[in-house]
Design an enzyme around this catalytic site. Structure first.
Site, mmCIF file in Angstrom:
data_model
loop_
_atom_site.group_PDB
_atom_site.id
_atom_site.type_symbol
_atom_site.label_atom_id
_atom_site.label_comp_id
_atom_site.label_asym_id
_atom_site.label_seq_id
_atom_site.Cartn_x
_atom_site.Cartn_y
_atom_site.Cartn_z
ATOM 1 N N LYS A 84 5.195 6.812 -0.687
ATOM 2 C CA LYS A 84 4.814 7.749 -1.749
ATOM 3 C C LYS A 84 4.895 9.166 -1.212
ATOM 4 O O LYS A 84 4.252 9.507 -0.203
ATOM 5 C CB LYS A 84 3.372 7.480 -2.176
ATOM 6 C CG LYS A 84 3.243 6.933 -3.557
ATOM 7 C CD LYS A 84 1.787 6.974 -3.939
ATOM 8 C CE LYS A 84 1.552 6.230 -5.195
ATOM 9 N NZ LYS A 84 0.149 6.297 -5.587
HETATM 10 C C1 E4P Z 1 -1.054 5.564 -8.682
HETATM 11 O O1 E4P Z 1 -0.001 5.467 -8.082
HETATM 12 C C2 E4P Z 1 -1.890 6.752 -8.600
HETATM 13 O O2 E4P Z 1 -2.048 7.192 -7.292
HETATM 14 C C3 E4P Z 1 -3.221 6.548 -9.255
HETATM 15 O O3 E4P Z 1 -3.062 5.766 -10.417
HETATM 16 C C4 E4P Z 1 -3.899 7.870 -9.549
HETATM 17 O O4 E4P Z 1 -5.034 7.629 -10.309
HETATM 18 P P1 E4P Z 1 -6.171 8.738 -10.544
HETATM 19 O O5 E4P Z 1 -5.619 9.785 -11.450
HETATM 20 O O6 E4P Z 1 -7.284 7.966 -11.171
HETATM 21 O O7 E4P Z 1 -6.539 9.285 -9.205
#
Ligand code: E4P
Length: 220
Positions: A84
């Site tokens: 990521k």
């Molecule tokens: C997924 O890849 C994201 O990192 C995650 O869903 C982010 O979620 P949040 O907005 O609740 O932190």
């Protein structure tokens, strides 16, 4: 449509994997930080081993050299590792280099169609749009996502769109209709998806009928 588990918790992951509906897993530094006292590399390798599909592990730096160093290290942990990378100019540069090295990436924290398009063009395997965070800014997440899906389809982009940042079941209902390739869903929301009050009452009604039938049969 694929469903990924948005968690770094092994109990949660094992529970969800046992349902047979999970195609991958996403983590981020905030999700990992909820797992107190773990060794990061050990936990990531456990998840990589459990999940038959991509496992997103996020870099923890905005510096290009450090991003690349971490990405190459993560990629050595397993064939299904997906790195990521945060959206931004440095992130795009990193994705462009990693693509040439054959390292799978997920450009994270995209809030707009144009960011998602740039990430796809740079060579991302996945681009992640953040539903609730888009809505927090006053935009219509459904519209942003639908437009992104349409543009990706129109131009045959290879990258798959992941939707994350879900806080309510209603987000899932709307997200499923957009045509995005992947929804990554937190465990709390996943646990509530199979449940429906009418299903419960119907099953209970059938079981009560069966009880009555069995009691009546014994009397005869
Ligand atoms: C997924 O890849 C994201 O990192 C995650 O869903 C982010 O979620 P949040 O907005 O609740 O932190």
């Amino acid at each position: 449509m694929k469903i990924f588990a948005d968690t770094a918790n092994l109990d949660e992951l094992n529970e969800l994997l046992s349902w047979g509906v999970i195609d991958g897993c996403t983590t981020n530094p905030a999700i990992v930080s909820k797992e107190k006292g773990i060794d990061f590399e050990t936990r990531m390798k456990e998840i990589i081993g459990l999940v038959d599909g991509p496992v997103s592990i996020e870099v923890t730096s905005n510096d290009l050299d450090e991003m690349l160093k971490q990405s190459r290290e993560f990629a050595r942990w397993g064939k299904n590792v997906n790195v990521k990378i945060p959206m931004g100019i440095t992130g795009l540069k990193a994705v462009n280099i990693l693509k040439k090295e054959g390292i799978s990436t997920n450009v994270t924290a995209c809030m707009s169609m144009k960011q998602a398009v740039l990430a796809a063009k740079a060579g991302a395997t996945f681009v992640s749009l953040f539903w609730a965070r888009i809505e927090d800014m006053g935009y219509n997440a459904e519209q942003v996502v639908t437009e992104t899906v349409d543009i990706f389809d129109l131009h045959d982009f290879e990258a798959e769109i992941i939707l994350g940042s879900f806080r309510q079941v209603s987000h899932i209902n709307r997200a499923m209709m957009t045509g995005a390739h992947v929804l990554t869903i937190p465990t709390k929301i996943m646990m509530s998806l199979p449940w429906n009050p009418r299903t419960e009452s119907t099953i209970n009604e059938f079981l009560e009928s069966w009880d009555t039938f069995e009691k009546d049969s014994k009397k005869q």
